[in-house]
Design a protein around this motif. Structure first.
Motif, mmCIF file in Angstrom:
data_model
loop_
_atom_site.group_PDB
_atom_site.id
_atom_site.type_symbol
_atom_site.label_atom_id
_atom_site.label_comp_id
_atom_site.label_asym_id
_atom_site.label_seq_id
_atom_site.Cartn_x
_atom_site.Cartn_y
_atom_site.Cartn_z
ATOM 1 N N SER A 132 22.481 4.321 12.148
ATOM 2 C CA SER A 132 23.449 3.483 12.863
ATOM 3 C C SER A 132 22.975 3.060 14.252
ATOM 4 C CB SER A 132 24.808 4.195 12.998
ATOM 5 O OG SER A 132 25.294 4.559 11.723
ATOM 6 N N VAL A 133 21.741 3.369 14.598
ATOM 7 C CA VAL A 133 21.202 2.989 15.901
ATOM 8 C C VAL A 133 20.273 1.791 15.730
ATOM 9 C CG1 VAL A 133 19.824 3.717 17.880
ATOM 10 C CG2 VAL A 133 21.343 5.352 16.740
ATOM 11 N N PRO A 134 20.607 0.642 16.310
ATOM 12 C CA PRO A 134 19.737 -0.527 16.186
ATOM 13 C C PRO A 134 18.589 -0.473 17.202
ATOM 14 C CG PRO A 134 21.708 -1.111 17.409
ATOM 15 C CD PRO A 134 21.855 0.335 17.021
ATOM 16 N N ALA A 135 17.454 -0.993 16.782
ATOM 17 C CA ALA A 135 16.292 -1.080 17.670
ATOM 18 C C ALA A 135 15.514 -2.343 17.327
ATOM 19 C CB ALA A 135 15.411 0.157 17.540
ATOM 20 N N ARG A 136 14.861 -2.903 18.332
ATOM 21 C CA ARG A 136 14.086 -4.120 18.126
ATOM 22 C C ARG A 136 12.624 -3.761 17.912
ATOM 23 N NH1 ARG A 136 16.227 -8.845 16.948
ATOM 24 N NH2 ARG A 136 14.822 -10.036 18.317
ATOM 25 N N TYR A 137 12.016 -4.397 16.909
ATOM 26 C CA TYR A 137 10.616 -4.159 16.582
ATOM 27 C C TYR A 137 9.887 -5.493 16.474
ATOM 28 C CZ TYR A 137 11.984 0.619 15.396
ATOM 29 O OH TYR A 137 12.460 1.911 15.449
ATOM 30 N N ARG A 138 8.588 -5.439 16.784
ATOM 31 C CA ARG A 138 7.728 -6.610 16.591
ATOM 32 C C ARG A 138 7.146 -6.578 15.191
ATOM 33 N NH1 ARG A 138 2.260 -8.152 16.919
ATOM 34 N NH2 ARG A 138 1.672 -5.944 17.087
ATOM 35 N N VAL A 139 7.253 -7.681 14.492
ATOM 36 C CA VAL A 139 6.696 -7.760 13.144
ATOM 37 C C VAL A 139 5.188 -7.939 13.273
ATOM 38 C CG1 VAL A 139 6.703 -8.989 10.953
ATOM 39 C CG2 VAL A 139 8.825 -8.778 12.268
ATOM 40 N N SER A 140 4.462 -6.852 13.048
ATOM 41 C CA SER A 140 3.000 -6.917 13.192
ATOM 42 C C SER A 140 2.326 -7.430 11.933
ATOM 43 C CB SER A 140 2.442 -5.542 13.547
ATOM 44 O OG SER A 140 2.626 -4.629 12.469
ATOM 45 N N GLY A 141 2.996 -7.340 10.780
ATOM 46 C CA GLY A 141 2.363 -7.805 9.554
ATOM 47 C C GLY A 141 3.328 -7.824 8.387
ATOM 48 N N ILE A 142 2.876 -8.434 7.314
ATOM 49 C CA ILE A 142 3.614 -8.474 6.050
ATOM 50 C C ILE A 142 2.681 -7.957 4.970
ATOM 51 C CG2 ILE A 142 4.741 -9.952 4.342
ATOM 52 C CD1 ILE A 142 5.530 -11.820 6.629
ATOM 53 N N ALA A 143 3.155 -6.998 4.172
ATOM 54 C CA ALA A 143 2.314 -6.349 3.156
ATOM 55 C C ALA A 143 3.031 -6.305 1.826
ATOM 56 C CB ALA A 143 1.933 -4.937 3.596
ATOM 57 N N ALA A 144 2.255 -6.430 0.760
ATOM 58 C CA ALA A 144 2.795 -6.390 -0.596
ATOM 59 C C ALA A 144 1.886 -5.547 -1.462
ATOM 60 C CB ALA A 144 2.901 -7.799 -1.169
ATOM 61 N N PRO A 145 2.401 -5.017 -2.593
ATOM 62 C CA PRO A 145 1.544 -4.253 -3.502
ATOM 63 C C PRO A 145 0.317 -5.067 -3.922
ATOM 64 C CG PRO A 145 3.837 -3.987 -4.119
ATOM 65 C CD PRO A 145 3.802 -5.051 -3.062
ATOM 66 N N ALA A 146 -0.809 -4.399 -4.001
ATOM 67 C CA ALA A 146 -2.064 -5.086 -4.312
ATOM 68 C C ALA A 146 -2.075 -5.682 -5.709
ATOM 69 C CB ALA A 146 -3.232 -4.121 -4.149
ATOM 70 N N ASP A 147 -1.313 -5.097 -6.631
ATOM 71 C CA ASP A 147 -1.319 -5.614 -8.001
ATOM 72 C C ASP A 147 -0.427 -6.831 -8.162
ATOM 73 O OD1 ASP A 147 1.195 -4.497 -7.819
ATOM 74 O OD2 ASP A 147 0.900 -3.016 -9.410
ATOM 75 N N GLY A 148 0.287 -7.207 -7.108
ATOM 76 C CA GLY A 148 1.137 -8.392 -7.162
ATOM 77 C C GLY A 148 2.426 -8.197 -7.922
ATOM 78 N N ALA A 149 2.735 -6.967 -8.329
ATOM 79 C CA ALA A 149 3.927 -6.717 -9.137
ATOM 80 C C ALA A 149 5.218 -6.849 -8.320
ATOM 81 C CB ALA A 149 3.861 -5.337 -9.777
ATOM 82 N N GLY A 150 5.143 -6.631 -7.027
ATOM 83 C CA GLY A 150 6.339 -6.728 -6.196
ATOM 84 C C GLY A 150 7.200 -5.480 -6.268
ATOM 85 N N LEU A 151 8.204 -5.450 -5.401
ATOM 86 C CA LEU A 151 9.152 -4.338 -5.366
ATOM 87 C C LEU A 151 10.479 -4.820 -5.925
ATOM 88 C CD1 LEU A 151 8.402 -2.917 -1.787
ATOM 89 C CD2 LEU A 151 7.466 -2.158 -3.974
ATOM 90 N N ASP A 152 10.855 -4.297 -7.082
ATOM 91 C CA ASP A 152 12.073 -4.745 -7.756
ATOM 92 C C ASP A 152 13.278 -3.878 -7.437
ATOM 93 O OD1 ASP A 152 10.665 -6.796 -9.053
ATOM 94 O OD2 ASP A 152 10.043 -5.426 -10.663
#
Length: 848
Positions: free
Chosen positions: A170-190
């Motif tokens: 319940s505590v909000p905090a601000r973060y810098r988006v340093s990157g975007i990452a996905a599974p290497a097999d391209g299957a995605g997170l369902d």
């Protein structure tokens, strides 16, 4: 010719006589196989791993609670995560074949405005377990950096270099988006979405620094995953190694809880289904043998020994059971899938949780069906095998009136046991006591069926008196029913089972739902309820901010968990589970009135415990004594019992100070705050201040007491629907059994109908006679079925509601009775009309 050869010829020649037994065994196998498949699925089911797909082995804590004397229950994960220490990580890394061991943190998080599925934060060092690859940007380098998966980035509209709000506890905090990452097999997170922080930040946000939720293993080249898992478990005691799809049990928290629920429901209703199946099969086989009294009389008269009669009946039962069992296994899988869909539709289990269909449930269903058929055949054959041939011919013409002494005594004993079970809620006012109502219905119905001919004959003598005033149809209906009480009993008992079982279990669910809502309404003293909104709990500073709101007298923090106690049942040790609440004890009585029976809830401080009164009495625990129990993560503890209370359905069976649960729950922080406005305070102003606080903490939810009570009622209603979904399978089987038994019993009377017409009765008079018989049969069934529900439902209602009437609409009872009467009338009259199509001279010559 062998006895099996004779039995096979008999089956082929008398298909109609064995059709009822075949249907009962076939449907019984379907029901038992479906229950078995659900049980096996609860033990073994899993889904495809996503974040752990790149790990050869995933290592978790041992989630099985063991006590001296044996293992506890099943391979079900404990409700709270058993975490691993850093020393465990080092020990796993030293096992031969391990290239690298990675500690995994997993904690709930919320990104305001991003509509994704469940969202969890992790350390970037565990990204290799995916493996995850950066598609944009770079790995998190500072405490304010975060890497998003593509789904979160898209939902939040975030880009590399931008800023994003993440809420944890319940505590909000601000973060810098340093990157975007996905599974290497391209299957995605369902099934869930992921955020990655630096390892140090993830350890801090998890709330359990120095401990891991799991350890992922990257295997050395050429290492076999299964063999490596075995070596890890042997080298590192207290751990469980997962490979293949079983890795998902560590990755997805809902898999373990859903599997446990599936196992619990399937085990409960599977046992009930097996009991009902044995009852129905025994009755149907007994009816089949009873219809062949003349045949067995002839066999005895021409020299057949009792042993030969036994062998013939058992051989017939075995052949029918094997054929019916083999054919019933495949439909059992279809019924299991239907139930899985019902549970998923209700939200009890995930939609993608698959069934595990293995040979074990099929074999078990087949073996149980065969065993039931053999036992039923043995009982049914006892009289034909042992009776004197001369007496057998007499009974073939007119059924005997008495019952064996053993049958009467066993029936009375079962009725007594059912009565004791029915009054159990008066002694144990909890879900355990409520379960006695359903058990009472089944046990009592079996006892009643054993006494059926005596009871039915007595009721026919009274209820059929008006019919005897009729000149033809009514008089014959009354006389037939009185003379054939055994046949009438065989037809009545399935209807009694349908009415008594359905009414008892449905009203049990509606009553318990009403009890939960009522106890919350009566015991909740809070004016507002603040929830964490799925962010992993309420951090201490959020709790203090709520308590600092003007006119707030007290804000009680509440955590939910489960506890276990070792109990002795028939000299065997078992573990009993109890719903557990952790609370901050200051001014507890101002927010929750538990309905204290003994002791003082004000003493609930330190290592203390309060629990439901009748459960405490049953366990022999008195106020002031030390109670040994196990917390939700398996940790043993000793607590002093300081109070007992009665409102367990609304507030849990055990209550402890919050500090007792510290470090022993998956979520570090409590999930709710119960807020009480001081007397004379401004309720509207407090509500406005809480809503303003929720705007600063985007995951917070604020509801008033009415909203909270409605939520509890909805949860109780959902639990009732889950139970009713499992009951639907049994009720469908009972309905089929009713139709099957009545059709078989009526169809066997075709020669009797022909004789009635040959002596001068018209077709219409025969139909009216059978209609009166059917109405009399249904009347007796409704009377007995209703009578069997009075004590269990009355005791349940008195115990929990203080009145003899159960909660729920009267229309439920009327609908069940109407359905049973329609089934009874149609199943009886349809065979009659079909039998009357044949010419009487032809029908009278049909073989019995």
């Amino acid at each position: 010719m062998t006895v099996f050869g004779i039995a096979w010829k008999t089956l082929r020649a008398r298909k109609a006589a064995f059709f009822g037994a075949f249907v009962a065994l076939f449907c019984g196998t379907v029901v038992i196989a479906a229950s078995g498949i659900l049980v096996e699925s609860g033990l073994r089911t899993s889904v495809r791993p996503e974040r752990y797909a790149g790990a050869a082995v995933m290592v978790g804590g041992d989630q099985t609670l063991r006590i001296p004397g044996g293992d506890f229950t099943v391979r079900e994960t404990l409700p709270e995560r058993a975490r691993l220490k850093e020393s465990t990580l080092r020990a796993v890394a030293r096992v031969p074949g391990v290239e690298r061991a990675v500690g995994e943190h997993s904690f709930a998080a919320v990104v305001p405005g991003a509509a994704t599925g469940p969202l969890y934060g992790h350390g970037w060092d565990s990204a290799v377990l995916g493996p995850f690859r950066l598609s944009e940007g770079e790995a998190p380098a500072s405490a304010t950096d975060v890497v998003l998966d593509p789904a979160v980035a898209e939902a939040a509209g975030a880009r590399v270099g931008g800023r994003i709000t993440v809420v944890v506890e319940s505590v909000p905090a601000r973060y810098r988006v340093s990157g975007i990452a996905a599974p290497a097999d391209g299957a995605g997170l369902d099934r869930q979405s992921a955020l990655f922080f630096t390892p140090a930040t993830a350890s801090r946000l998890s709330g359990h620094p120095g401990a891991f939720d799991a350890v992922g293993v990257l295997a050395a080249d050429g290492a076999d995953a299964e063999a490596l898992a075995d070596r890890i478990e042997k080298a590192v005691p207290g751990t469980v190694a997962y490979t293949g799809d079983d890795r998902s049990r560590l990755e997805f928290p809902d898999i373990g809880s859903s599997s446990g629920l599936l196992l619990l429901v399937a085990t409960s209703f599977g046992g009930m289904a097996a009991f009902v199946a044995m009852f129905v099969v025994a009755g149907t086989l007994g009816l089949s043998v009873d219809q062949r009294r003349r045949e067995f009389a002839v066999l005895r008269a021409i020299g057949s020994t009792p042993r030969q009669v036994y062998k013939l009946v058992l051989s017939e039962a075995l052949l029918v059971a094997v054929v019916a069992g083999v054919l019933g296994c495949a439909p059992g899988a279809a019924v299991a899938e239907l139930l899985r869909g019902l549970f998923a539709g209700l939200g009890a289990i995930p939609d993608d949780l698959p069934l595990v269909v293995g040979p074990a449930p099929m074999v078990a269903a087949l073996v149980l069906g065969v065993a039931t058929a053999l036992v039923a055949g043995l009982i049914a054959a006892h009289r034909p095998a042992r009776i004197n041939p001369v007496d057998a011919f007499g009974e073939a013409a007119v059924e005997r009136r008495g019952l064996p002494v053993w049958r009467v005594m066993l029936g009375l004993v079962l009725l007594g046991v059912g009565t004791l079970s029915a009054v159990m809620p008066l002694v144990v006012r909890s879900e355990l006591g409520a379960a006695g109502a359903g058990g009472a219905a089944l046990i009592g119905l079996v006892g009643l069926s054993l006494l059926g001919p005596l009871v039915v004959r007595a009721l026919v003598a009274v209820l059929a008196l008006p019919l005897r005033a009729s000149r033809v149809s009514g008089f014959l209906a009354a006389s037939n029913s009185a003379a054939a009480a055994r046949r009438m009993s065989s037809a009545v008992m399935p209807l009694v089972l349908a009415i008594g079982f359905s009414v008892t279990l449905v009203y049990t669910q509606t009553t318990m739902s009403a009890v939960a809502g009522r106890q919350v309404e009566e015991g909740l003293g809070a004016d507002y309820v603040v929830g964490d909104g799925g962010s992993g709990g309420l951090a201490p500073r959020v709790v203090e901010q709520v308590r600092a709101v003007g006119d707030v007298e007290v804000a009680t923090a509440v955590s939910t968990s489960k506890a276990f106690m070792s109990v002795t049942v028939f000299e065997d040790k078992e573990l009993a589970g109890f719903s557990l609440r952790g609370v901050t004890p200051e001014k507890l009585s101002r927010t929750i009135d538990l309905g204290v029976v003994d002791g003082d809830i004000g003493h609930l401080r330190g290592r203390t415990l309060a629990m439901e009164d009748t459960q405490a009495s049953l366990l022999g625990a008195s106020v002031g004594e030390q109670v040994e129990l196990y917390l939700g993560d398996g940790t043993p503890t000793r607590l002093k019992l300081v109070a007992t209370y009665e409102r367990a359905m609304g507030f849990g069976e055990m209550t402890v100070p919050q500090e007792v649960l510290t470090g022993h729950t998956t979520a570090r922080a409590p999930g709710q705050l119960l807020v009480r406005v001081r007397d004379g305070g401004d309720h509207a102003a407090v509500g406005a201040a809480l809503r303003a606080l929720a705007e600063k903490h985007p995951s917070l939810s604020v509801s008033d007491r009415e909203g909270f009570s409605a939520g509890v009622r909805e949860e109780a209603t959902l639990a009732a629907w889950i139970n009713l979904a499992g009951l639907a399978m049994i009720l469908a089987y009972i309905a089929i059994a009713v139709v099957n038994t009545l059709v078989v019993a009526t169809a066997a009377r075709s020669r009797e109908f022909a004789l009635m017409r040959l002596i001068g009765m018209t077709r219409g008079q025969v139909i009216r006679t059978l209609r009166w018989e059917s109405l009399l049969m249904c009347s007796i069934a409704v009377l007995l079925g209703t009578a069997m529900t009075v004590l269990p439902l009355g005791a349940l209602s008195v115990a929990f509601l203080g009145r003899p009437q159960p909660a729920g609409s009267p229309l439920i009872y009327l609908a069940v009775v109407a359905a049973a009467v329609v089934l009874g009338m149609v199943s009886t009259m349809l065979p009659v009309r079909l039998a009357l199509r044949a010419r009487p001279v032809e029908a009278i010559g049909v073989r019995e």
